[in-house]
Scaffold this motif. Sequence first.
Motif, short mmCIF file in Angstrom:
data_model
loop_
_atom_site.label_atom_id
_atom_site.label_comp_id
_atom_site.label_asym_id
_atom_site.label_seq_id
_atom_site.Cartn_x
_atom_site.Cartn_y
_atom_site.Cartn_z
N PHE A 194 0.82 -1.21 0.00
CA PHE A 194 0.00 0.00 0.00
C PHE A 194 0.86 1.27 0.00
N ALA A 195 0.22 2.36 -0.45
CA ALA A 195 0.91 3.64 -0.55
C ALA A 195 1.19 4.26 0.80
N ASN A 196 0.66 3.70 1.89
CA ASN A 196 0.97 4.21 3.23
C ASN A 196 2.20 3.54 3.83
N GLY A 197 2.93 2.77 2.99
CA GLY A 197 4.17 2.17 3.44
C GLY A 197 4.01 0.83 4.13
N LYS A 198 2.84 0.22 4.05
CA LYS A 198 2.60 -1.05 4.72
C LYS A 198 2.34 -2.16 3.71
N ILE A 199 2.79 -3.37 4.06
CA ILE A 199 2.37 -4.55 3.32
C ILE A 199 1.44 -5.34 4.22
N MET A 200 0.47 -5.97 3.59
CA MET A 200 -0.56 -6.69 4.33
C MET A 200 -0.71 -8.09 3.77
N ALA A 201 -0.73 -9.07 4.67
CA ALA A 201 -1.04 -10.44 4.28
C ALA A 201 -2.52 -10.69 4.51
N LEU A 202 -3.20 -11.14 3.45
CA LEU A 202 -4.63 -11.41 3.51
C LEU A 202 -4.89 -12.88 3.21
N SER A 203 -5.88 -13.43 3.84
CA SER A 203 -6.28 -14.80 3.55
C SER A 203 -6.80 -14.90 2.12
N ALA A 204 -6.25 -15.83 1.34
CA ALA A 204 -6.72 -16.01 -0.03
C ALA A 204 -8.16 -16.49 -0.06
N GLU A 205 -8.60 -17.15 0.97
CA GLU A 205 -9.95 -17.69 1.02
C GLU A 205 -10.99 -16.62 1.33
N SER A 206 -10.66 -15.73 2.28
CA SER A 206 -11.68 -14.79 2.77
C SER A 206 -11.30 -13.32 2.64
#
Length: 380
Positions: A194-206
Motif C-alpha cells: 500500500f501507498a501508506n508504506g505497509k504490506i498486508m497479508a490477507l487470507s486467499a480464502e476470505s
Amino acid sequence: MALIGGLLSVLGLAGCSTTDTFEQPAPLPDVDESVEFKRVWSMSVGDGHDGEFLYLRPLNTGDVIYAASADGELVAVESEDGKVVWQTELNDRIFAGVAGDSDQLYLATREADLLALSRVDGSELWRASLPTEVLAAPQSNGELVVAQTTDGRVLAFEAESGEKRWQYDGVVPALSMRAAAAPLVGGDVVIASFANGKIMALSAESGQPLWQYEVGQPQGRTELERLVDIAGQPLVLDSAILVVGYQGKLALVDIRTGQEIWSRKASSLYSPMIGDGDIYLASANGDVVALRGSDRRELWTQDRLSWRQLTQPMIFDDYLVIGDYEGYLHILSREDGSLQGQLEFDDEGIRVAAQRLSNGNLLVFGNSGRMAVLRIRPID
C-alpha cells in the motif's frame, strides 16, 4: 526535497497533480564499451503506452510472450523468433497487464474493468467491474484473480467465472506515487502493498488480514516529505519476502508471520534483484547499489545514472541491464558497477524492466511499443 518528475499524483483530493522536476537528470554518460547488444528480433506492439504513464509489462510464459498496448492491441508471439501466434484488437483502453495463469490472460481497462481473455486466441471470457482504476497487473494463482485499485482496495475474483469472492479496503494517503506494486497471490495468502508504506497479508480464502508490516513510516511536515509508497512487488525467497519502499527500508520479512528478519534504510520505486546471494537495487535517486546478501554490506554504488528514472535491474550473466527515461539500456558490471555498454532503444523511454527468457536472451519493451529480444556479446 527531490522527487522524480511525473511520478506523483494527488489521489482522492481535487484531482490535481505535480509533474515538476526538482532534480536535473545526469547527462548520458560516455562509456568505453566492452560489450554490446545483438538484436535477435523486434516488433511494434500498437502505440505502446500511448502517452499514458503506465507499466504495461509483457508476460513471458516460456515459449510464448503476450504483450498489450494502451490502445488495445494484444499479441502473442513466439519468444524464439518473434513469430506472431495470434493478434487481436480490443475495444478497450488498457491500463494494466499483461498477467496470466495456465489458462487465461488478465488486463485492467481505463474504464476500470478486469478482463479475462483466452490464452489460445485472446477472446474475452469474462469481465468484472472494479471500483476505480488499476495501475498494477492483476495477479492469479489459477483459482483466484486479485486486482488492487489506486484507492487501496484489494478485490478477489473467481478465475473461472469472474464472480467476486471478497474485497479488502486499505488506507491510502492523500498524496502517492502514480505507480503501484502488483499483489502476490499464493495458494493460501495474498500479499498486498500500500501507498501508506505497509504490506498486508490477507487470507486467499476470505480476504481477512493475517498480519501487516511497515516498510516506511511517514515523516516530515509536508505530504511530499511523508511519501512512503511501496511501488515494487515483493520478491519471494523461500519462506520470506524481500520488500523495499520509497523513503523507507529494504527488509526481509517472514511470509508466515510478518516478522522482520532484517532491514536497512533504503529508498526505491522498484523491486530489488537477487543474484548469487547479492542484492541489486535501483535507488529512487538513480544510484545503482549492490549489497552483499549475508550482511547487507555495500559492495559498490554507481552514481553516473542519477535521476535518470531507472527501471529495476535485470541480471544477465556477469552484468546488470537497466533502462532509463530517455530510452537507453545500460549494461553494468556486477563485479564493480562500472558501465560496460549502452544502447538507445526507444526514444520515448523505457519504464518496465527487461526480462530474462528461458533461452537466456533479454526481452525489452519500450514506451512507444517497441518490443525486442536481445543478446549481450563482447566487442571484438
